[in-house]
Design a protein around this motif. Structure first.
Motif, PDB file in Angstrom:
ATOM      1  N   ASP A  19       0.840  -1.205   0.000  1.00 41.70           N
ATOM      2  CA  ASP A  19       0.000   0.000   0.000  1.00 41.70           C
ATOM      3  C   ASP A  19       0.878   1.259   0.000  1.00 41.70           C
ATOM      4  O   ASP A  19       0.678   2.175   0.808  1.00 41.70           O
ATOM      5  N   GLU A  20       1.845   1.300  -0.903  1.00 40.63           N
ATOM      6  CA  GLU A  20       2.727   2.466  -1.064  1.00 40.63           C
ATOM      7  C   GLU A  20       3.644   2.685   0.135  1.00 40.63           C
ATOM      8  O   GLU A  20       4.167   3.774   0.319  1.00 40.63           O
ATOM      9  N   GLN A  21       3.795   1.675   0.985  1.00 40.02           N
ATOM     10  CA  GLN A  21       4.718   1.772   2.118  1.00 40.02           C
ATOM     11  C   GLN A  21       5.919   0.883   1.816  1.00 40.02           C
ATOM     12  O   GLN A  21       5.809  -0.339   1.845  1.00 40.02           O
ATOM     13  N   ARG A  22       7.055   1.508   1.590  1.00 35.74           N
ATOM     14  CA  ARG A  22       8.235   0.754   1.194  1.00 35.74           C
ATOM     15  C   ARG A  22       8.772  -0.047   2.376  1.00 35.74           C
ATOM     16  O   ARG A  22       8.810   0.437   3.511  1.00 35.74           O
ATOM     17  N   LEU A  23       9.190  -1.268   2.092  1.00 39.69           N
ATOM     18  CA  LEU A  23       9.757  -2.117   3.140  1.00 39.69           C
ATOM     19  C   LEU A  23      11.280  -2.009   3.132  1.00 39.69           C
ATOM     20  O   LEU A  23      11.900  -1.921   2.079  1.00 39.69           O
ATOM     21  N   THR A  24      11.860  -2.006   4.307  1.00 36.45           N
ATOM     22  CA  THR A  24      13.316  -2.027   4.432  1.00 36.45           C
ATOM     23  C   THR A  24      13.706  -3.293   5.192  1.00 36.45           C
ATOM     24  O   THR A  24      12.860  -4.130   5.510  1.00 36.45           O
ATOM     25  N   ALA A  25      14.994  -3.395   5.482  1.00 34.86           N
ATOM     26  CA  ALA A  25      15.470  -4.589   6.186  1.00 34.86           C
ATOM     27  C   ALA A  25      14.899  -4.664   7.596  1.00 34.86           C
ATOM     28  O   ALA A  25      14.834  -5.736   8.183  1.00 34.86           O
ATOM     29  N   THR A  26      14.491  -3.522   8.145  1.00 35.30           N
ATOM     30  CA  THR A  26      13.997  -3.542   9.527  1.00 35.30           C
ATOM     31  C   THR A  26      12.489  -3.358   9.602  1.00 35.30           C
ATOM     32  O   THR A  26      11.955  -3.118  10.678  1.00 35.30           O
ATOM     33  N   SER A  27      11.798  -3.473   8.462  1.00 36.01           N
ATOM     34  CA  SER A  27      10.352  -3.256   8.486  1.00 36.01           C
ATOM     35  C   SER A  27       9.662  -4.360   9.262  1.00 36.01           C
ATOM     36  O   SER A  27      10.086  -5.507   9.257  1.00 36.01           O
ATOM     37  N   ALA A  28       8.575  -3.978   9.909  1.00 38.03           N
ATOM     38  CA  ALA A  28       7.783  -4.949  10.648  1.00 38.03           C
ATOM     39  C   ALA A  28       6.374  -4.968  10.077  1.00 38.03           C
ATOM     40  O   ALA A  28       5.795  -3.919   9.817  1.00 38.03           O
ATOM     41  N   ILE A  29       5.864  -6.177   9.819  1.00 39.03           N
ATOM     42  CA  ILE A  29       4.463  -6.331   9.414  1.00 39.03           C
ATOM     43  C   ILE A  29       3.788  -7.066  10.556  1.00 39.03           C
ATOM     44  O   ILE A  29       4.100  -8.232  10.827  1.00 39.03           O
ATOM     45  N   ARG A  30       2.911  -6.375  11.233  1.00 35.03           N
ATOM     46  CA  ARG A  30       2.319  -7.034  12.385  1.00 35.03           C
ATOM     47  C   ARG A  30       0.879  -6.598  12.545  1.00 35.03           C
ATOM     48  O   ARG A  30       0.401  -5.695  11.869  1.00 35.03           O
ATOM     49  N   ALA A  31       0.188  -7.278  13.454  1.00 34.12           N
ATOM     50  CA  ALA A  31      -1.222  -6.996  13.666  1.00 34.12           C
ATOM     51  C   ALA A  31      -1.398  -6.306  15.002  1.00 34.12           C
ATOM     52  O   ALA A  31      -0.705  -6.598  15.970  1.00 34.12           O
ATOM     53  N   ALA A  32      -2.290  -5.330  15.018  1.00 31.98           N
ATOM     54  CA  ALA A  32      -2.705  -4.725  16.284  1.00 31.98           C
ATOM     55  C   ALA A  32      -4.216  -4.788  16.308  1.00 31.98           C
ATOM     56  O   ALA A  32      -4.883  -4.030  15.629  1.00 31.98           O
ATOM     57  N   GLY A  33      -4.752  -5.747  17.047  1.00 35.57           N
ATOM     58  CA  GLY A  33      -6.194  -5.965  17.001  1.00 35.57           C
ATOM     59  C   GLY A  33      -6.573  -6.461  15.625  1.00 35.57           C
ATOM     60  O   GLY A  33      -5.975  -7.401  15.116  1.00 35.57           O
TER      61      GLY A  33
END
Lengths: 110, 289
Positions: B187-201
């Motif tokens: 969604d137009e959010q660039r990922l880097t080596a330290t990116s986190a994909i996580r859930a909050a609720g």
């Protein structure tokens, strides 16, 4: 009749003076309201039963408010304030309803 | 009810009965007026009447005060909530503005650096590294993977198996990395080596920013990335999800993708090495934490 007039005077006083409730008094306000309502319904019921007693009315109102406030205060100190408030509301609420039922029977015989 | 009470004038008092009888006794004996009024003479003097009047006035006063107190409190609560919402909005706008500023300044720094270097090969190497690290916007051909929530189950208590969760996105992203993708954005959010994909609720956060359904994952990589991705077990799994739970899943080879730069990560523990000759900051604000 006098009591009803006095009630109206008190309401008018409250409307015109519009007092600020001090912070330390605020937790007791709802309980005091329930106790006051209880006294009003109890008084009306006793009046209709022709058993109204001024002394009993005054003393019961003051003691109800004081005891309710004391219970809430104790509950606050012990950390169970909301539970004890609920207890007070339940007991006084039952009394209000049963007094209202007695008043209803008197007025509408139903 | 009332008749039963009158039929049992001398019903048992004391500690005996169960809790239900406690409530029942409240109901039958609401006030003490009833108990022995017959035996006790009721005297009404002017003084007691005055007391009653005063008490009634106090009660009326109390009711009005409580009413006004409640009325006064209600708009205050709404006001506070509105203020909080306004605060959040203004802070978000401020964050966006500062983000833009930071990007602008980053570009300035980059062009100044290139000027200083005066060496195109070195500057290009730096740019490439920045692009690989996700710190520069990139363009190229790649693939667009779109996943979206399936229809909600009719039974609200049933588990919503068609809903996209953070692990689904993680799986797709990891598969793309493993196929040699060089840059990925959600969604137009660039990922880097330290990116986190996580859930909050129920929300999915990418680097603590929420992304919303449908989730568009764009990746720039080798020419046949789309075909290779379709051949992976991940793609098969999501095809099955699509068939079984109605989850939306499309893979499309896309040319001329442009992925934005990721914000530069803040340095939490490391401190920049000072060039020789400079005096270290005596307060130690950069490294003394």
């Amino acid at each position: 009749m006098i009591a009803a007039l006095a009630l109206a005077v008190g309401i008018a006083l409250g409307v015109f003076l519009d007092p600020d409730v001090p912070l330390w008094l605020q937790p007791y306000l709802p309980i005091a309201v329930i106790a006051a309502l209880d006294s009003v319904f109890g008084g009306v019921r006793a009046r209709l039963d022709k058993k109204f007693d001024d002394k009993q009315f005054v003393v019961s109102f003051i003691s109800n408010v004081l005891i309710a406030a004391l219970i809430v205060y104790l509950g606050d100190q012990l950390g169970v304030g909301s539970q004890l408030s609920t207890g007070v509301v339940v007991v006084l609420g039952i009394r209000i309803f049963s007094n209202a039922a007695a008043i209803r029977r008197h007025l509408f015989s139903a | 009810m009332r008749r039963r009470y009158e039929d049992e004038p001398d019903k048992q008092r004391g500690f005996g009965p169960v809790a239900v009888d406690l409530l029942a006794s409240f109901w039958h004996d609401p006030l003490d007026y009833d108990t022995d009024a017959a035996k006790r003479p009721i005297r009404r003097t002017r003084f007691t009447r005055a007391l009653t009047a005063v008490t009634a006035a106090v009660i009326g006063f109390l009711l009005v005060v409580a009413y006004q107190h409640t009325i006064a409190a209600a708009p205050a609560n709404a006001e506070i909530r509105d203020q909080l919402i306004a605060d959040i909005n203004s802070r978000q706008a401020e964050t966006d503005r500062m983000q833009d500023d930071a990007e602008q300044l980053g570009e300035d720094v980059e062009s100044l650096r290139d000027e200083l270097l005066g060496n195109d090969a070195e500057a290009e190497a730096l740019d490439n590294q920045a692009a690989l690290a996700g710190l520069a916007a990139v363009e190229g051909d790649g693939v667009t993977v779109t996943v979206s929530d399936g229809p909600k189950p009719e039974d609200p208590s049933a588990q919503d198996l068609g809903r996209v969760i953070d692990r689904d996105i993680q799986t797709i992203v990891n598969t793309l990395w493993s196929l040699g993708a060089e840059a990925i954005a959600i969604d137009e959010q660039r990922l880097t080596a330290t990116s986190a994909i996580r859930a909050a609720g129920a929300a999915i956060l990418v680097d603590f920013r929420p992304v919303t359904d449908p989730y568009t994952i764009t990746a720039i990589g080798p020419p046949d990335l789309a075909r290779e991705f379709n051949a992976t077990p991940t793609a098969h799994t999501f095809d099955n999800y699509s068939n079984d739970y109605g989850m939306g899943f499309t893979v499309k080879a896309t040319d001329d993708l442009t992925l934005p730069a990721a914000p530069a990560p803040p340095l939490d523990n490391a401190a920049p090495l000072l060039p020789p000759g400079t005096v270290p900051d005596p307060s130690g604000s950069a490294s003394g934490r």
